[in-house]
Structures are given as structure tokens and as C-alpha cells.
Design a protein around this motif. Structure first.
Motif, PDB file in Angstrom:
ATOM      1  N   THR A   1      22.284 -44.967 -25.234  1.00 17.81           N
ATOM      2  CA  THR A   1      23.242 -45.335 -24.189  1.00 17.81           C
ATOM      3  C   THR A   1      22.885 -46.639 -23.485  1.00 17.81           C
ATOM      4  O   THR A   1      23.751 -47.262 -22.866  1.00 17.81           O
ATOM      5  CB  THR A   1      23.339 -44.217 -23.135  1.00 17.81           C
ATOM      6  OG1 THR A   1      22.024 -43.858 -22.691  1.00 17.81           O
ATOM      7  CG2 THR A   1      24.022 -42.989 -23.724  1.00 17.81           C
TER       8      THR A   1
ATOM      9  N   GLY B   1      29.621 -39.490 -23.141  1.00 12.66           N
ATOM     10  CA  GLY B   1      28.642 -39.827 -24.169  1.00 12.66           C
ATOM     11  C   GLY B   1      28.320 -38.691 -25.107  1.00 12.66           C
ATOM     12  O   GLY B   1      27.428 -38.807 -25.957  1.00 12.66           O
TER      13      GLY B   1
ATOM     14  N   LEU C   1      23.438 -41.477 -28.842  1.00 15.39           N
ATOM     15  CA  LEU C   1      24.886 -41.273 -28.938  1.00 15.39           C
ATOM     16  C   LEU C   1      25.206 -40.508 -30.221  1.00 15.39           C
ATOM     17  O   LEU C   1      24.488 -40.631 -31.218  1.00 15.39           O
ATOM     18  CB  LEU C   1      25.605 -42.617 -28.945  1.00 15.39           C
ATOM     19  CG  LEU C   1      25.552 -43.406 -27.629  1.00 15.39           C
ATOM     20  CD1 LEU C   1      26.058 -44.837 -27.849  1.00 15.39           C
ATOM     21  CD2 LEU C   1      26.377 -42.712 -26.553  1.00 15.39           C
TER      22      LEU C   1
END
Length: 206
Positions: A95, A149, A185
Motif C-alpha cells: 500500500t 485495499g 495488495l
């Protein structure tokens, strides 16, 4: 303790909890619900009281409860494990723009709500027990009811060529609570069109 070591610690705790959960007789609907509720309570207590929680002091003090979908046994499935033909180390974006390496291990194939699914199971390059897998996924609820996410599941192979997946145990990554943490992710293989109306919802800071 470094962020990486903290993440390894919580993954270990969650995997052990999942093993205990799997070994418990969950055929009884009441027992099943009770087991899920216990796991959710453990998660809350970790976030609220543990010094390694991603929450800061103010967040801990204001945390009254976590938000979950209602427990739905239909989101617990038995998946067939299909080894990845090109099993290799791959790079997963984080992220914060950094990258982390995982082993592209297997695919979990199953039907959910009458729709065939195929999700990629990753394995930490430092994993000692080769029956443990990491599943990061996103679905049509991501960015709406759930964290944009994606969410995570820690899985353990419990059959020769199979693994149980219970989306009621899906949890948020640390970065959902604190942007100072970097989280993997979901790979493109795990962007699900189906809405997973199970597990933890998005965290809202009060």
C-alpha cells in the motif's frame, strides 16, 4: 520490533487460532456461531489492548467495537487445492508503493453462491510450515462496506488436496487502521466480482 516482525507475529497468532477453530466441531450451527464470535472477540481485544496493535492510544481508547457482517455459514467453503504450474517467487505491491516477495503456491477452486471461484494462495518465503497459506482478496464490497485495499485470510491446508475457507473470518490489514503500516495488495487473480458479505467491515475512526 520492526513492522515486518509485528506482521509475522500477528499472522502466527491468527494461524494458530484458525487451527483451533478448524479442529473444533463446527457442524452444530450454534457451536459454529459461537466459535466465530470468539475469534472476533479475540481480534477486538488484540486491537484494543495489545501493545503491538496498529491502533494509536487515542484509537484504542475510542474503540468500542469492530464492525462485521452477520455470520453466514454459506460463506464457509471447501476448496480444491490446485498447485500453480509456474510456482515461483513473485512480487506483490504494498500500500505504500514498496514491494514484498511471496511464493505463488496454489489455487483454491470452489463454488460460492453458485458461482465458480479460483483464488491464488500465496506463501511467505519465510514460512516454515508449508501447509500455511495467505489469501488477500478484494470483492465488490471493497471501498464501500469494506476496506478498499482488500481483506485477508490465513489458511491452513486440512486435507490432502483441499483447504477450508471461511470468509466469516476475513479481517482487515493493519493499514486499514493506520496508514503508517504497509500491507500487501490483493493480486489480480483475487479481485472477485462477487460480493463477500461476510467477515470484517471497514474500520471507521471515531
Amino acid at each position: 520490533m520492526s513492522t515486518k516482525n509485528i506482521l509475522l507475529t500477528i499472522v502466527t497468532v491468527i494461524v494458530l487460532a484458525a487451527v483451533i477453530y478448524t479442529l473444533t466441531n463446527a457442524d452444530d450451527p450454534e457451536v459454529y456461531v459461537e466459535n466465530i464470535e470468539k475469534e472476533r472477540e479475540k481480534q477486538f481485544k488484540f486491537l484494543r489492548f495489545n501493545p503491538e496493535s496498529p491502533l494509536d492510544t487515542e484509537q484504542k481508547n475510542n474503540l468500542g467495537a469492530l464492525s462485521f457482517y452477520p455470520i453466514d455459514p454459506a460463506f464457509k467453503v471447501r476448496a480444491r487445492l490446485v498447485p500453480a504450474e509456474d510456482r515461483k517467487v513473485i512480487t506483490i505491491p504494498m500500500t505504500d508503493g514498496s514491494e514484498e516477495k511471496y511464493i505463488k503456491h496454489s489455487y483454491a477452486e470452489f463454488d460460492l453462491k453458485g458461482v465458480p471461484q479460483k483464488l491464488l494462495l500465496l506463501q511467505s518465503i519465510n514460512e516454515i510450515d508449508k501447509r500455511n497459506f495467505f489469501l488477500a482478496f478484494a470483492d465488490s464490497t471493497s471501498g464501500l462496506d469494506t476496506y478498499g485495499g482488500g481483506r485477508y485470510l490465513n489458511l491452513r491446508q486440512d486435507g490432502k488436496n483441499s483447504v477450508s475457507i471461511d470468509f466469516n473470518l476475513a479481517y482487515n490489514p493493519y493499514c486499514a487502521y493506520n496508514p503508517d503500516f504497509a500491507c500487501p495488495l490483493p493480486p489480480r487473480e483475487n479481485l472477485m466480482e462477487l460480493g463477500i458479505l461476510a467477515g470484517e467491515k471497514d474500520y471507521k475512526k471515531e
